[in-house]
Each structure stands twice: as structure tokens, then as C-alpha cells.
Design an enzyme around this catalytic site. Sequence first.
Site, mmCIF file in Angstrom:
data_model
loop_
_atom_site.group_PDB
_atom_site.id
_atom_site.type_symbol
_atom_site.label_atom_id
_atom_site.label_comp_id
_atom_site.label_asym_id
_atom_site.label_seq_id
_atom_site.Cartn_x
_atom_site.Cartn_y
_atom_site.Cartn_z
ATOM 1 N N ARG A 24 -39.746 4.882 23.935
ATOM 2 C CA ARG A 24 -39.621 5.286 25.342
ATOM 3 C C ARG A 24 -40.796 4.794 26.198
ATOM 4 N NH1 ARG A 24 -35.734 9.104 26.906
ATOM 5 N NH2 ARG A 24 -34.148 9.197 25.298
ATOM 6 N N ARG A 28 -40.629 7.354 32.565
ATOM 7 C CA ARG A 28 -41.086 8.142 33.703
ATOM 8 C C ARG A 28 -42.571 8.467 33.746
ATOM 9 N NH1 ARG A 28 -36.700 12.663 33.024
ATOM 10 N NH2 ARG A 28 -37.047 11.941 30.903
ATOM 11 N N TYR A 155 -23.015 13.159 21.117
ATOM 12 C CA TYR A 155 -22.789 13.217 22.582
ATOM 13 C C TYR A 155 -21.303 13.088 22.916
ATOM 14 C CZ TYR A 155 -27.835 12.696 23.194
ATOM 15 O OH TYR A 155 -29.189 12.887 23.157
HETATM 16 O O1 1CP Z 1 -37.844 3.055 24.836
HETATM 17 C C1 1CP Z 1 -37.702 2.488 25.940
HETATM 18 O O2 1CP Z 1 -38.614 2.332 26.737
HETATM 19 C C2 1CP Z 1 -36.350 1.869 26.246
HETATM 20 C C3 1CP Z 1 -35.473 2.684 26.966
HETATM 21 C C4 1CP Z 1 -34.671 3.816 26.309
HETATM 22 C C5 1CP Z 1 -34.281 4.045 24.980
HETATM 23 C C6 1CP Z 1 -34.670 3.265 23.746
HETATM 24 C C7 1CP Z 1 -34.091 4.833 27.085
HETATM 25 C C8 1CP Z 1 -34.260 4.977 28.531
HETATM 26 N N1 1CP Z 1 -33.308 5.608 26.267
HETATM 27 C C9 1CP Z 1 -33.419 5.160 24.976
HETATM 28 C C10 1CP Z 1 -32.734 5.688 23.778
HETATM 29 C C11 1CP Z 1 -32.130 7.034 23.813
HETATM 30 N N2 1CP Z 1 -31.390 7.629 24.801
HETATM 31 C C12 1CP Z 1 -32.141 7.914 22.702
HETATM 32 C C13 1CP Z 1 -32.748 7.587 21.364
HETATM 33 C C14 1CP Z 1 -34.234 7.666 21.394
HETATM 34 C C15 1CP Z 1 -34.846 9.030 21.476
HETATM 35 O O3 1CP Z 1 -34.489 9.876 20.629
HETATM 36 O O4 1CP Z 1 -35.692 9.233 22.347
HETATM 37 C C16 1CP Z 1 -31.433 9.090 23.065
HETATM 38 C C17 1CP Z 1 -31.184 10.308 22.206
HETATM 39 C C18 1CP Z 1 -30.967 8.897 24.401
HETATM 40 C C19 1CP Z 1 -30.114 9.830 25.181
HETATM 41 C C20 1CP Z 1 -30.758 10.152 26.472
HETATM 42 N N3 1CP Z 1 -30.811 9.309 27.550
HETATM 43 C C21 1CP Z 1 -31.492 11.313 26.812
HETATM 44 C C22 1CP Z 1 -31.753 12.481 25.871
HETATM 45 C C23 1CP Z 1 -30.851 13.615 26.166
HETATM 46 C C24 1CP Z 1 -30.997 14.701 25.116
HETATM 47 O O5 1CP Z 1 -29.995 14.998 24.472
HETATM 48 O O6 1CP Z 1 -32.120 15.210 24.917
HETATM 49 C C25 1CP Z 1 -31.965 11.152 28.130
HETATM 50 C C26 1CP Z 1 -32.763 12.115 28.944
HETATM 51 C C27 1CP Z 1 -31.537 9.862 28.561
HETATM 52 C C28 1CP Z 1 -31.848 9.201 29.854
HETATM 53 C C29 1CP Z 1 -32.937 8.184 29.762
HETATM 54 N N4 1CP Z 1 -32.877 7.069 28.943
HETATM 55 C C30 1CP Z 1 -33.989 6.281 29.147
HETATM 56 C C31 1CP Z 1 -34.801 6.926 30.140
HETATM 57 C C32 1CP Z 1 -36.085 6.395 30.691
HETATM 58 C C33 1CP Z 1 -34.136 8.116 30.505
HETATM 59 C C34 1CP Z 1 -34.566 9.103 31.560
HETATM 60 C C35 1CP Z 1 -33.773 8.835 32.795
HETATM 61 C C36 1CP Z 1 -34.564 8.879 34.052
HETATM 62 O O7 1CP Z 1 -35.231 7.897 34.427
HETATM 63 O O8 1CP Z 1 -34.436 9.907 34.696
#
Ligand code: 1CP
Length: 348
Positions: A24, A28, A155
Site C-alpha cells: 500500500r 493516502r 467480497y
Molecule cells: O500497494 C499499493 O500501493 C498499490 C495499490 C493497492 C493495492 C495493492 C490498493 C489501492 N489496493 C490494493 C490491494 C487490496 N485492495 C487488498 C489486498 C492488500 C491488503 O490486504 O491491503 C485488499 C483487501 C483490497 C480491498 C480494498 N480496497 C480495501 C479494504 C477493505 C476492507 O475489507 O478492509 C480498501 C479500503 C480498498 C480501497 C483502496 N485500494 C487502494 C487504496 C489506496 C484504497 C483506498 C481508497 C482511497 O483512496 O480512498
Amino acid sequence: MANKIFVDACLGKETPYTPVWMMRQAGRYLPEYKLVRAEAGNFLNLCHDPKKAAEVTIQPLDIVGVDAAILFSDILVIPDEMGMDLGFFTGEGPKFSDPLKSQADLDRLTKGKEAASKLTYVYDTIKLLRTQLDERGDNIALIGFTGAPWTLATYMIEGQGTKTYNICKKMMYSNPELLHNILHEVTQVVKYYMEKQIESGIDVVQIFDSWAAAIEIDMYDEFSWKYMVEIADYLKSKYPNVPIIMFPKGIPAFYDKVYGNFDVFGVDWASPMALAKEKLGDKYVLQGNMEPCRLYSQEMTTASVENIHKVMGAKRHIFNLGHGILPDVPVENAKHFVSECHRVSGKK
Ligand code: 1CP
């Protein structure tokens, strides 16, 4: 051009220092990310805009000095393009309006190559990044990624993130055939999706099984790991030189049973690195595993980086966090983490 140090490290070759990146890392905690996201309007628009997605992918290279870039996208674009109507709502996280309840729901989805071919914006982002990274000339590797079929299915079945997984577990225990049908179809889309990511220019694949620990350990292979291995086998049969990183979060009790043709095993923060080294270190390069909340303290970060380096030494290791960086971490502390990883492993 010299080999990319991150790719060499994934393949277990000797490198001048231990490379580091953060799960990640584009996100943010970076004010620069928030600016681009605001310009895009919302998160999904940002994923759909190759120019902006490439811009935020590159940001952590320049700002925190990591050794690899990870494609900016999300794991949930896969079910979205299978026809599941993904929405992101502020403060609530991702939501699917019509979660899968039956075989008929699954039958209605777009599958296989057809679903994978709809993710053109991801492939366009990768092509743009390939050009931009090659122009920089600093040999930074580009990581492409997918969610594991199990993590994606949670999901698709629950319709959103969950603490209890009760809806998908009800299916696991009372209608396992339907769950397997869902996992099988997602696996097929992911195979072609990752193949297209490779063809578009990524150097390394990471498979995120963020919700691995929701499955009781004796059933983990059946409902998750074997599907991840099916994806790895498919990709290795076509692209043997592209490293694959498996990141199943929170399953140290499975370390004795890990198998499969992949290169790097991602260790989460709650699993001891020494245990991972003992059980898996001869077979796989290990990645990880600082507890991400240590990033709130530079002192605690330094102590952890030194400890991990003491366990792993200079070989067969990639520094990372044991899960994603949180949005309220000071950027200075993220930079400190990266520079400490470089310091202890002797980067000149
Ligand atoms: O790592 C990076 O910088 C690349 C970007 C990236 C990756 C690899 C994002 C951007 N998401 C992911 C993978 C992802 N998405 C995972 C697997 C990794 C992990 O466990 O952290 C999962 C479970 C998600 C699902 C997801 N997307 C969530 C989690 C929800 C939950 O169930 O807790 C969320 C909040 C997102 C949105 C998201 N994806 C990425 C960002 C920066 C965000 C936040 C959105 C924003 O800018 O508001």
C-alpha cells in the site's frame, strides 16, 4: 542495462543490498496522492485513468525511495469487470450491490478471457509505466498484482469487507460446491488477467490472500492455497522467469504444508520471521515483515529493521511491512523505514 535488483532478489540471486518496498505504498499517507485522487474525483476514477494511476504509482519511488513500484489499482476491479457493480463509499469501503447467493448469480457473470479482456485500463497503465520506468533508467521493477481467489470471493459473497465472514463460511460448510464453483471461475479470470499484466510489462507478480486467516487451517489448502498454486503453475508454465510472490496473511500454522512453484513467500507481521525462515527459507525467498504500526515511531522502526535483518542476514530476503501502511503514518517515518533497511543491509 544491469538486472533489476528487486527481480534478482526475488529469484534468490545475490544483490548489493536488500531491496525494500511497502504494501500500500501508493496511498493516502502521501499528500501528493490525495491531490491526484481529488483531481480524479473518486478512487475508481483514479484506477480507470492510466495517466493518473501511473503518476501515483511512481510517487513513492521519488518520495520515500523504495526499490520497487507496485501498480496502482485494486484487487476488486476483477469482480467489477465480471459484472458485479463495485462502488466505493466514503468512510465505508468497497461495496457490491448484488452479492453472489446462488449458482444462477454466478452463471450471470462474465468469465474467463472475456472478463480479463475488459481490464484494458490496467494494461494501459502498465504500458505507460513501463515506458516511464524505462526512461528513468534506474532499473526499478514494476510489481503487478491480484487478489487470491478466496480473498476476492469473500467480497463477492459478502458484498463488502467483513469481520466474521459468516455468509461465505455458511456457504463453505453448507454448500461447498457453490463456493468451489465461484473460486474456480475467479481463478480462471485471474490467470488470464495476470498473463495480460505480464504481457503489458510487469516484472513481478504478487498474489494477496489478505483474508487467508479466516479459513480453519486444515481447510486452507482446499479453499484457497490450491487455487493460488493453480494460478502460479499456469503463469510459470508460460513465463518461468517472472517471479511470483505469495502473500497469505496470518497463517503460520500452514507453514509446514506450503507447496508450489513460486519464488517469494510474503510473511505477515503476526508470524515470526524466524519461524518462516526455519520452515520456508530454504525453498523460498522471504519478504517482510515489520508490523506496520511501528511506523508511528522511528525508534521502534529502527529496532524492528535491525531485528529482521539479524534473523534474515543479507540473503534471500526482501524488506517490507507485514501488511499495508496506514493512512495516518507520517511520510518522514516511511522514509526512515526505507533508509534504515538500506543502512543495515549496506547500501552505499
Ligand atoms: O500497494 C499499493 O500501493 C498499490 C495499490 C493497492 C493495492 C495493492 C490498493 C489501492 N489496493 C490494493 C490491494 C487490496 N485492495 C487488498 C489486498 C492488500 C491488503 O490486504 O491491503 C485488499 C483487501 C483490497 C480491498 C480494498 N480496497 C480495501 C479494504 C477493505 C476492507 O475489507 O478492509 C480498501 C479500503 C480498498 C480501497 C483502496 N485500494 C487502494 C487504496 C489506496 C484504497 C483506498 C481508497 C482511497 O483512496 O480512498
